[in-house]
Design a protein around this motif. Structure first.
Motif, PDB file in Angstrom:
ATOM      1  N   VAL A  46     -40.985 -28.222 -10.440  1.00 54.79           N
ATOM      2  CA  VAL A  46     -42.431 -28.467 -10.473  1.00 54.79           C
ATOM      3  C   VAL A  46     -42.725 -29.951 -10.248  1.00 54.79           C
ATOM      4  N   VAL A  47     -41.944 -30.813 -10.904  1.00 54.41           N
ATOM      5  CA  VAL A  47     -42.128 -32.260 -10.728  1.00 54.41           C
ATOM      6  C   VAL A  47     -41.852 -32.663  -9.291  1.00 54.41           C
ATOM      7  N   PHE A  48     -40.756 -32.128  -8.742  1.00 56.48           N
ATOM      8  CA  PHE A  48     -40.306 -32.528  -7.412  1.00 56.48           C
ATOM      9  C   PHE A  48     -41.258 -32.068  -6.316  1.00 56.48           C
ATOM     10  N   TYR A  49     -41.759 -30.841  -6.450  1.00 57.18           N
ATOM     11  CA  TYR A  49     -42.563 -30.250  -5.380  1.00 57.18           C
ATOM     12  C   TYR A  49     -44.071 -30.391  -5.576  1.00 57.18           C
ATOM     13  N   VAL A  50     -44.523 -30.672  -6.815  1.00 58.10           N
ATOM     14  CA  VAL A  50     -45.968 -30.690  -7.073  1.00 58.10           C
ATOM     15  C   VAL A  50     -46.434 -32.033  -7.624  1.00 58.10           C
ATOM     16  N   PHE A  51     -45.891 -32.441  -8.783  1.00 65.50           N
ATOM     17  CA  PHE A  51     -46.414 -33.620  -9.472  1.00 65.50           C
ATOM     18  C   PHE A  51     -46.200 -34.905  -8.683  1.00 65.50           C
ATOM     19  N   ILE A  52     -44.962 -35.149  -8.243  1.00 65.11           N
ATOM     20  CA  ILE A  52     -44.678 -36.395  -7.521  1.00 65.11           C
ATOM     21  C   ILE A  52     -45.460 -36.486  -6.208  1.00 65.11           C
ATOM     22  N   PRO A  53     -45.492 -35.439  -5.367  1.00 64.55           N
ATOM     23  CA  PRO A  53     -46.318 -35.538  -4.150  1.00 64.55           C
ATOM     24  C   PRO A  53     -47.782 -35.820  -4.439  1.00 64.55           C
ATOM     25  N   ALA A  54     -48.327 -35.192  -5.481  1.00 61.10           N
ATOM     26  CA  ALA A  54     -49.734 -35.441  -5.824  1.00 61.10           C
ATOM     27  C   ALA A  54     -49.943 -36.891  -6.242  1.00 61.10           C
ATOM     28  N   LEU A  55     -49.012 -37.425  -7.022  1.00 59.92           N
ATOM     29  CA  LEU A  55     -49.119 -38.814  -7.467  1.00 59.92           C
ATOM     30  C   LEU A  55     -49.006 -39.787  -6.294  1.00 59.92           C
ATOM     31  N   VAL A  56     -47.998 -39.583  -5.456  1.00 60.16           N
ATOM     32  CA  VAL A  56     -47.755 -40.505  -4.348  1.00 60.16           C
ATOM     33  C   VAL A  56     -48.906 -40.471  -3.346  1.00 60.16           C
ATOM     34  N   ALA A  57     -49.281 -39.275  -2.900  1.00 54.53           N
ATOM     35  CA  ALA A  57     -50.347 -39.164  -1.903  1.00 54.53           C
ATOM     36  C   ALA A  57     -51.673 -39.692  -2.449  1.00 54.53           C
ATOM     37  N   GLY A  58     -52.012 -39.326  -3.689  1.00 52.21           N
ATOM     38  CA  GLY A  58     -53.276 -39.772  -4.266  1.00 52.21           C
ATOM     39  C   GLY A  58     -53.348 -41.278  -4.459  1.00 52.21           C
ATOM     40  N   SER A  59     -52.266 -41.872  -4.976  1.00 50.81           N
ATOM     41  CA  SER A  59     -52.269 -43.316  -5.235  1.00 50.81           C
ATOM     42  C   SER A  59     -52.352 -44.115  -3.953  1.00 50.81           C
ATOM     43  N   LEU A  60     -51.592 -43.714  -2.942  1.00 53.75           N
ATOM     44  CA  LEU A  60     -51.617 -44.447  -1.679  1.00 53.75           C
ATOM     45  C   LEU A  60     -52.947 -44.275  -0.964  1.00 53.75           C
ATOM     46  N   ALA A  61     -53.499 -43.060  -0.986  1.00 54.15           N
ATOM     47  CA  ALA A  61     -54.777 -42.827  -0.313  1.00 54.15           C
ATOM     48  C   ALA A  61     -55.902 -43.636  -0.957  1.00 54.15           C
ATOM     49  N   ASP A  62     -55.853 -43.810  -2.276  1.00 53.24           N
ATOM     50  CA  ASP A  62     -56.912 -44.534  -2.980  1.00 53.24           C
ATOM     51  C   ASP A  62     -56.882 -46.034  -2.719  1.00 53.24           C
ATOM     52  N   THR A  63     -55.685 -46.606  -2.537  1.00 54.20           N
ATOM     53  CA  THR A  63     -55.566 -48.067  -2.544  1.00 54.20           C
ATOM     54  C   THR A  63     -55.122 -48.680  -1.224  1.00 54.20           C
ATOM     55  N   VAL A  64     -54.356 -47.972  -0.425  1.00 54.99           N
ATOM     56  CA  VAL A  64     -53.823 -48.550   0.810  1.00 54.99           C
ATOM     57  C   VAL A  64     -54.835 -48.401   1.935  1.00 54.99           C
ATOM     58  N   THR A  65     -55.070 -49.495   2.645  1.00 57.54           N
ATOM     59  CA  THR A  65     -55.952 -49.491   3.811  1.00 57.54           C
ATOM     60  C   THR A  65     -55.202 -50.066   5.007  1.00 57.54           C
ATOM     61  N   ASP A 308     -51.327 -37.037 -13.199  1.00 57.65           N
ATOM     62  CA  ASP A 308     -51.238 -37.504 -14.584  1.00 57.65           C
ATOM     63  C   ASP A 308     -50.086 -36.864 -15.353  1.00 57.65           C
ATOM     64  N   ALA A 309     -49.630 -35.701 -14.892  1.00 59.39           N
ATOM     65  CA  ALA A 309     -48.533 -35.015 -15.590  1.00 59.39           C
ATOM     66  C   ALA A 309     -47.157 -35.487 -15.126  1.00 59.39           C
ATOM     67  N   THR A 310     -47.105 -36.342 -14.112  1.00 61.15           N
ATOM     68  CA  THR A 310     -45.822 -36.726 -13.525  1.00 61.15           C
ATOM     69  C   THR A 310     -44.956 -37.517 -14.493  1.00 61.15           C
ATOM     70  N   VAL A 311     -45.517 -38.577 -15.047  1.00 56.46           N
ATOM     71  CA  VAL A 311     -44.730 -39.489 -15.882  1.00 56.46           C
ATOM     72  C   VAL A 311     -44.165 -38.799 -17.123  1.00 56.46           C
ATOM     73  N   PRO A 312     -44.979 -38.107 -17.935  1.00 58.28           N
ATOM     74  CA  PRO A 312     -44.384 -37.456 -19.117  1.00 58.28           C
ATOM     75  C   PRO A 312     -43.356 -36.391 -18.757  1.00 58.28           C
ATOM     76  N   ALA A 313     -43.610 -35.612 -17.704  1.00 58.80           N
ATOM     77  CA  ALA A 313     -42.656 -34.564 -17.330  1.00 58.80           C
ATOM     78  C   ALA A 313     -41.326 -35.157 -16.883  1.00 58.80           C
ATOM     79  N   MET A 314     -41.368 -36.192 -16.038  1.00 60.67           N
ATOM     80  CA  MET A 314     -40.143 -36.814 -15.560  1.00 60.67           C
ATOM     81  C   MET A 314     -39.374 -37.464 -16.704  1.00 60.67           C
ATOM     82  N   THR A 315     -40.074 -38.096 -17.615  1.00 61.90           N
ATOM     83  CA  THR A 315     -39.405 -38.778 -18.720  1.00 61.90           C
ATOM     84  C   THR A 315     -38.776 -37.779 -19.683  1.00 61.90           C
ATOM     85  N   LEU A 316     -39.418 -36.649 -19.911  1.00 61.70           N
ATOM     86  CA  LEU A 316     -38.814 -35.601 -20.736  1.00 61.70           C
ATOM     87  C   LEU A 316     -37.513 -35.088 -20.097  1.00 61.70           C
ATOM     88  N   ILE A 317     -37.517 -34.942 -18.776  1.00 64.24           N
ATOM     89  CA  ILE A 317     -36.315 -34.478 -18.085  1.00 64.24           C
ATOM     90  C   ILE A 317     -35.195 -35.503 -18.220  1.00 64.24           C
TER      91      ILE A 317
END
Length: 427
Positions: A46-65, A308-317
């Protein structure tokens, strides 16, 4: 700022990481068994296929121009240098300690690849939110920091699944099957099996006559002829027919593609990086998705919820995986000490010289947060993806767990001290 104040600022995010890691560790204890092997496997997917892509795509789209992406060109170079220098020091380490050959790839990979993902996703925003932070406004610092760390995570994923994956596989017991993927042909002759590895087609042609005389009475399965036709190997009864030029080109292309393993390069994080950069750089698409008044803003907010669920899930793993490190292994004490020295002493010192030189010639600009992230990429514990790679090749799994246990344990002290020093250095 006083050095003690910086130390407290750097200590808080590390303590947060340790607390969440401890929770993951406890959940994996056999008596509790909430994060057992099966649960970790599913959560990791779930982290690999859902959480991380959502985090990466969202963060870059919001800030990178389009204008800001030009100033970030040095980050891929900096991360590549951490991998190259780390792997070189790891190679020296295995020679000095006389490490068993099948563990060479594991040690070199642990020295080369740092955890460029979840640790920085906790440390950098926490540093920004502190009132004594040297990075200015809290909100802009947190937003920009998350984007920089997301880019770091994505670039690191590409290097890990190409560079480190190939190194560990080349020393693993299954490297011949999983990387070279040489075709194996089985011929059943009265209960006996002959394995013919068709790595060299010229050799196959030269030996075809001898095989024919030895196995005239054998019953050859249809898949042999299919395999031979796929690689344009001449039939035994047509001895004068030579391999065509097209067949040779196809052979070399297949060999190169198998060794490069492009599927491992284009991980979900890498694809999300491309999508995020395209959204941020292409103005019409950005206006559709980014901003409170954007028509499709709901897509961006939904991605943020998943992120938002990426960091806690990855750290628990991470904490759950450390449980395996308590088991016995054949890893020597001096080898573990050597890995700790490479990751927490040698690499950070070299990194300071590289980043200061890049700043001096104008490669990285004057942004304090950007320089800090470039520096902190050096003194990180090994990437958790190394554990996954060792499981894929079934080599050094218990030894990898021991390395992870010690390096992440020492990281609590090392990251705090280096973070403090780096903040003082850039401020």
């Amino acid at each position: 700022m006083a050095f003690t104040d910086l130390f407290v600022v750097a200590l808080i995010p590390v303590i947060k990481t340790l607390l969440i890691t401890a929770v993951g560790f406890l959940l994996a204890v056999p008596r509790i068994n909430i994060l057992g092997d099966a649960a970790r496997h599913h959560l990791n997917n779930v982290v690999f296929y859902v959480f991380i892509p959502a985090l990466v795509a969202g963060s870059l789209a919001d800030t990178v121009t389009a204008s800001s992406i030009v100033s970030l060109w040095f980050m891929p170079v900096n991360i590549l240098l951490t991998f190259i220098i780390g792997s070189g020091l790891g190679w020296v380490l295995v020679k000095i300690t006389r490490t068993p050959e099948h563990l060479h790839g594991l040690v070199i990979g642990a020295c080369a690849a740092g955890n460029l993902g979840n640790l920085l996703l906790i440390i950098v925003p926490a540093l920004c939110e502190d009132s004594n932070s040297p990075f200015g406004d809290k909100s802009s610092c947190a937003t920009n920091g998350k984007a920089l760390v997301s880019l770091s995570l994505a670039i690191g994923a590409v290097y890990i699944w190409s560079y480190v994956y190939s190194i560990i596989g080349s020393y693993g017991n299954l490297s011949g099957k999983d990387i070279s993927k040489a075709s194996t042909i089985s011929i059943d002759c009265s209960g006996k099996t002959l394995d013919m590895v068709t790595e060299s087609y010229n050799e196959a042609l030269l030996q075809s006559q001898s095989r024919r005389s030895s196995f005239e009475d054998c019953e050859v399965p249809d898949d042999v002829y299919t395999e031979a036709q796929e690689y344009d190997i001449a039939p035994e009864d047509d001895q004068d027919k030579k391999v065509t030029l097209f067949g040779r080109i196809k052979m070399y292309v297949n060999a190169i593609s198998d060794k490069i393993n492009l599927k491992m390069w284009f991980t979900p994080a890498t694809i999300a990086t491309i999508v995020g950069l395209l959204i941020g750089v292409i103005a019409p698409i950005r206006k559709l998705l980014i901003g409170d008044n954007a028509p499709l803003h709901v897509i961006d907010t939904s991605a943020s919820l998943l992120a938002d669920a990426t960091v806690p899930a990855m750290t628990l793993i991470v904490g759950a995986n450390l449980l395996k490190g308590l088991k016995k292994s054949s890893l020597g004490v001096w080898l573990v000490v050597g890995i700790l020295f490479v990751r927490y002493v040698a690499l950070p010192i070299v990194g300071i010289g590289i980043v200061k030189a890049a700043h001096h010639v104008g490669f990285v600009g004057s942004d304090k947060l950007y320089r800090f992230i470039l520096l902190i990429q050096y003194p990180l514990p090994p990437a958790m993806a190394i554990s996954t790679i060792t499981q894929l090749f079934e080599v050094g799994e218990s030894e990898c767990s021991v390395i992870m246990l010690w390096t992440y344990g020492v990281a609590a002290i090392a990251l705090t001290l280096w973070s403090t020093f780096f903040m003082w250095l850039v401020s």
